[in-house]
Design an enzyme around this catalytic site. Structure first.
Site, PDB file in Angstrom:
ATOM      1  N   ASP A 133      -8.992  -4.660  -6.362  1.00 46.86           N
ATOM      2  CA  ASP A 133      -8.174  -3.488  -5.270  1.00 46.86           C
ATOM      3  C   ASP A 133      -9.872  -2.286  -5.043  1.00 46.86           C
ATOM      4  OD1 ASP A 133      -7.609  -2.099  -3.775  1.00 46.86           O
ATOM      5  OD2 ASP A 133      -5.267  -2.396  -4.410  1.00 46.86           O
ATOM      6  N   HIS A 185      -7.513  -5.615  -1.747  1.00 45.00           N
ATOM      7  CA  HIS A 185      -6.400  -4.772  -1.392  1.00 45.00           C
ATOM      8  C   HIS A 185      -5.416  -5.435  -0.702  1.00 45.00           C
ATOM      9  CE1 HIS A 185      -3.977  -1.328  -0.941  1.00 45.00           C
ATOM     10  NE2 HIS A 185      -3.362  -1.296   0.433  1.00 45.00           N
ATOM     11  N   SER A 233       1.005  -1.122   0.179  1.00 40.19           N
ATOM     12  CA  SER A 233       0.466   0.341  -0.185  1.00 40.19           C
ATOM     13  C   SER A 233       0.664   1.362   0.037  1.00 40.19           C
ATOM     14  CB  SER A 233      -0.978   0.259   1.287  1.00 40.19           C
ATOM     15  OG  SER A 233      -2.201   0.965   0.714  1.00 40.19           O
TER      16      SER A 233
END
Length: 820
Positions: A757, A791, A684
């Site tokens: 995502d 994610h 991330s």
């Protein structure tokens, strides 16, 4: 034309073309493209699938614990099954629950006083998703996941279990199951009788059209999975609609109150006479998630008849960056009054940068809810109610000063009209953090501050320069002074779970680097002075659970806390983990894992996070699996970004480089890291870190960037704490975006991303474009896109494959670099 804008325009115009060839050039790395799903070595799999410690729900009295074994790593076929993306949610049409949600199996009750575990009789394929205890800790309601719906069981600590037939719970929008104030009946969001779900039309009803004129800037960091079509609207209404029912588990009697609707919340007043209801109303917005939809807030009587309308709130689709919606927010009952409402309202238009003397105000409205609401308190900063005292009109209100990252905790007496500051703190100061209150339920089921006389129990992580040492304190309401009751020993990691029956005993979790976490019944003794000179109380411990080590191999891993300084004097630290069989003085291939965090000043930026006394368990695609392949790992490596929240990203890259240089230099100086064989990995915002460090330094032999954001210009109205727009801070947006510097990435980079995502700041195309930018500039890159993954990665096949990719990548480009 400005060269920057030419680059930006050309880059954005290529995105569509890049999408059509996502796998092009995968073989150019020297690694062969994987022929289907791959698995890591057997020893890695053995640790990955080692039995996990159970999930625990402790009764409010602390006398019983309900345990269930977690369900991890569902098959990819499940994640790829039917799913609807509806206004910020992912809905499983088979259960009307959340897509991919799992709970725990084999539920059992464990009495903390000792005795055999009591198994609970549920179907073999059932998973416990939620537990709601009665205040006396003698009964509980279980939300249970089944193949085709979410069911309800009610049980007792004797092990009796009753299935509530012909009832399917609707958990969407935060609904579910709650005990009424009488602690005898349950309020349930039930799926009403309905026909089949809406189906797609032969062709769309029309094109997708969005129009804007004269709108002000709003955050682009909004939820994904928004509604897009008329079919989505119909599906949202179909799956979120529930009816409110009152269930008497003793008789099975059900009473429906009100009409079916999309209920965001429903809560009885403490005396059970009124029901506070929040229901969403259409038309459904395609711009925001459901929690920003228009909604009506009403008070009903206990038969479902409306008594008063509290607020009619429009769609909140123009909330300023880091701001709040206008109108009443966080409307709730006062737990220590029969039926009084309180809420917050913005006085600054919801705009955090508006120059006003007060940002929020606290409002009150008494039954019969027809008078004008009364202003109780004005707050200088953005505020919210934290907790109510058990007696009188005391309430704890927290204000947050955004620029300073400072928190102020006030004590208000809403009956007497008095207010005073209780304590304040730097939000980033972990060493000075007083923790957070312990709560207890009132007989009506409402939770309030757990007090002893004129003091409140507080618990916290107890951060120190040697690592976390959790504590339990008594904090005086009058003076703010604290009495320390318990603090974790320096050679263990122990923390308070819940009081057990009275305040002389509590349930404790205790673990060390060598000892598996277990629960103990701890009893207070006399006041003593601890080895470090701190006043505390003696403790005696009796074991409640006796869990065993599921992965003994991991106990051969050594952990050390290492502290050092950045070139400009900022104190930093990392946890050094050494593989089984490590011999001192042997330089190893090394993996650095980090996640950049923002701080206001030097004093807090370098504070130690975590503890080396934790029992190591490794989950999912963790970087810690490199330890089983002979690597050293620098974990929780400090990567602070210092500065004013308004301008911190002006120096993001230089600070990132300084942080990384200091960490690498320390590891090399210790003789642990081979300077020629260091890799970096991040997820991330950590993926952004990896890409930037590969572009702007030569510290690392290779990198792994997962689910990252590599071009911040696609979020033109803010990211992370940055609230300036692209048009106000154009150079900053570009400087932090490694896609613009991909031609400088001359170390191999493995780019991994979930194809689905839903994190707004890390959409999958970001990885596609960054990969193409590196590859097209002559760099070495490999991209792995995981079907059906969000994610974070959850599917069994995905987890195994990511581990294989990571180990293969660093083995080739880091560990075996000297052999190339």
């Amino acid at each position: 034309m400005n060269r920057t804008f030419v680059i930006l325009a050309n880059l954005l115009l290529t995105i569509a073309a890049l999408m059509i060839a996502p796998d092009a050039g995968a073989q150019e790395t020297g690694m062969q493209p994987a022929a289907g799903w791959q698995s890591p070595p057997a020893d890695v799999l053995e640790v990955l699938y080692a039995p996990q410690l159970p999930r625990v729900w402790t009764a409010p009295t602390g006398e019983y614990m309900l345990l269930a074994d977690p369900v991890l790593y569902p098959p990819l076929a499940e994640l790829g099954g039917p799913m609807h993306k509806l206004a910020g949610m992912r809905v499983n049409p088979a259960t009307n629950g959340y897509h991919g949600q799992h709970g725990g199996t084999s539920p059992r009750l464990v009495p903390v006083e000792g005795g055999a575990a009591i198994p609970l009789d549920l179907p073999a394929d059932a998973e416990v998703l939620g537990v709601d205890w009665t205040v006396d800790g003698q009964r509980f309601a279980l939300t249970v996941g089944l193949a085709d719906h979410l069911g309800l069981w009610v049980g007792s600590v004797e092990g009796d279990m009753t299935r509530i037939e012909s009832l399917a719970i609707n958990p969407l929008l935060g609904g579910g199951v709650n005990w009424l104030p009488d602690q005898e009946r349950l309020l349930v969001n039930r799926i009403p009788q309905r026909g089949p779900a809406p189906t797609p039309p032969p062709i769309p009803a029309g094109p997708e059209i969005v129009e804007g004129a004269g709108a002000s800037a709003r955050s682009t960091y909004e939820a994904r999975n928004l509604l897009e079509t008329a079919l989505d609207d119909a599906l949202f209404e179909y799956y979120t609609t529930s009816e409110l029912v009152i269930l008497d588990p003793a008789t099975g009697e059900l009473d429906v109150i009100g009409a079916p609707a999309s209920y965001a919340s429903a809560e009885f007043s403490p005396d059970g006479e009124y029901l506070l209801v929040e229901r969403l109303v259409g038309p459904w917005s395609h711009e925001v998630a459901w929690w920003r939809f228009a909604h009506e807030v009403e008070v009903w009587d206990d038969e479902g008849e409306m008594v008063a309308s509290i607020a009619s709130l429009p769609v909140a689709d123009a909330v300023p960056v880091h701001g709040v919606p206008l109108g009443p927010r966080s409307i709730s009952w006062r737990p220590t009054a029969p039926h009084t409402l309180f809420w917050m309202e913005a006085l600054d238009g919801g705009n955090p940068v508006a120059e006003v003397p007060h940002r929020d105000r606290l409002m009150r409205l008494d039954a019969p809810f027809t008078a004008k609401p009364v202003e109780v308190f004005r707050a200088e900063h953005r505020a919210g109610l934290s907790a109510w005292g058990a007696n009188g009109g005391m309430v704890m209100l927290t204000q947050r000063e955004r620029i300073r990252r400072w928190r102020y905790v006030w004590l208000l007496d809403v009956d007497e009209g008095t207010s005073r500051l209780w304590y304040d703190l730097d939000e980033d100061d972990r060493y000075g953090d007083p923790g957070y209150p312990v709560y207890r339920p009132l007989p009506n089921g409402r939770w309030v501050l757990h007090q002893e006389g004129d003091a409140v129990y507080f618990r916290g992580s107890g951060a120190t320069d040697q690592g976390d040492r959790p504590f339990l304190d008594l904090r005086s309401l009058a003076t703010g002074e604290t009495e320390r009751l318990f603090r974790s020993d320096t050679d263990r990691y122990e923390y308070f779970v819940a009081f057990a029956g009275d305040e002389d005993r509590f349930v404790m979790s205790s673990e060390s680097a060598a000892d598996v976490p277990n629960y103990y019944l701890a009893s207070f003794g006399e006041a003593v002075e601890a080895a470090d000179g701190e006043a505390t109380r003696e403790l005696s411990r009796e074991p409640i659970t006796r869990f065993e080590d599921p992965a003994p191999l991991l106990r051969q891993i050594e952990k050390r806390l290492v502290r050092y300084e950045r070139e400009d004097g900022v104190p930093l630290s990392f946890q050094l983990l050494l593989p089984p069989g490590y011999e001192d003085g042997m330089p190893l291939p090394t993996v650095l894992y980090a996640y950049p965090l923002e701080y206001s000043g030097m004093a807090t930026a370098g504070q130690v996070r975590g503890s080396t006394r934790r029992f190591m368990r490794i989950y999912g695609p963790s970087h810690l699996f490199f330890l089983l392949r002979g690597y050293a790992v620098l974990d929780q490596t400090a990567m602070p970004m210092l500065g004013d929240p308004e301008t911190a990203y002006d120096t993001f890259v230089p600070q990132l480089v300084a942080d990384a240089e200091a960490a690498v230099a320390k590891a090399v100086e210790m003789g642990v890291a081979d300077p020629e064989r260091i890799g970096i990995i991040g997820h991330s915002h950590g993926g952004l870190m990896v890409a930037n460090l590969l572009a702007h330094t030569d510290l690392f032999r290779a990198g792994i960037a997962r689910s990252g954001s590599y071009n911040k210009t696609v979020q033109p109205f803010g990211f992370q704490s940055e609230r300036r727009s692209l048009f106000e801070a154009r150079d900053v947006y570009i400087q932090v975006s490694p896609t613009f510097f991909a031609d400088q990435v001359d170390e191999p980079v493995l780019i991994i991303h979930g194809l689905d995502d839903s994190n707004p700041g890390t959409l999958t195309p970001q990885s596609r474009v960054f990969f193409e930018a590196v590859r097209g500039s002559g760099g070495t890159a490999r991209m792995v896109l995981l079907p059906f993954e969000d994610h974070g990665y959850r599917g069994r096949e995905s987890i195994e494959h990511v581990l294989w990719e990571q180990l293969e990548w660093f083995d080739r480009y880091v560990k075996n670099y000297a052999l190339e």
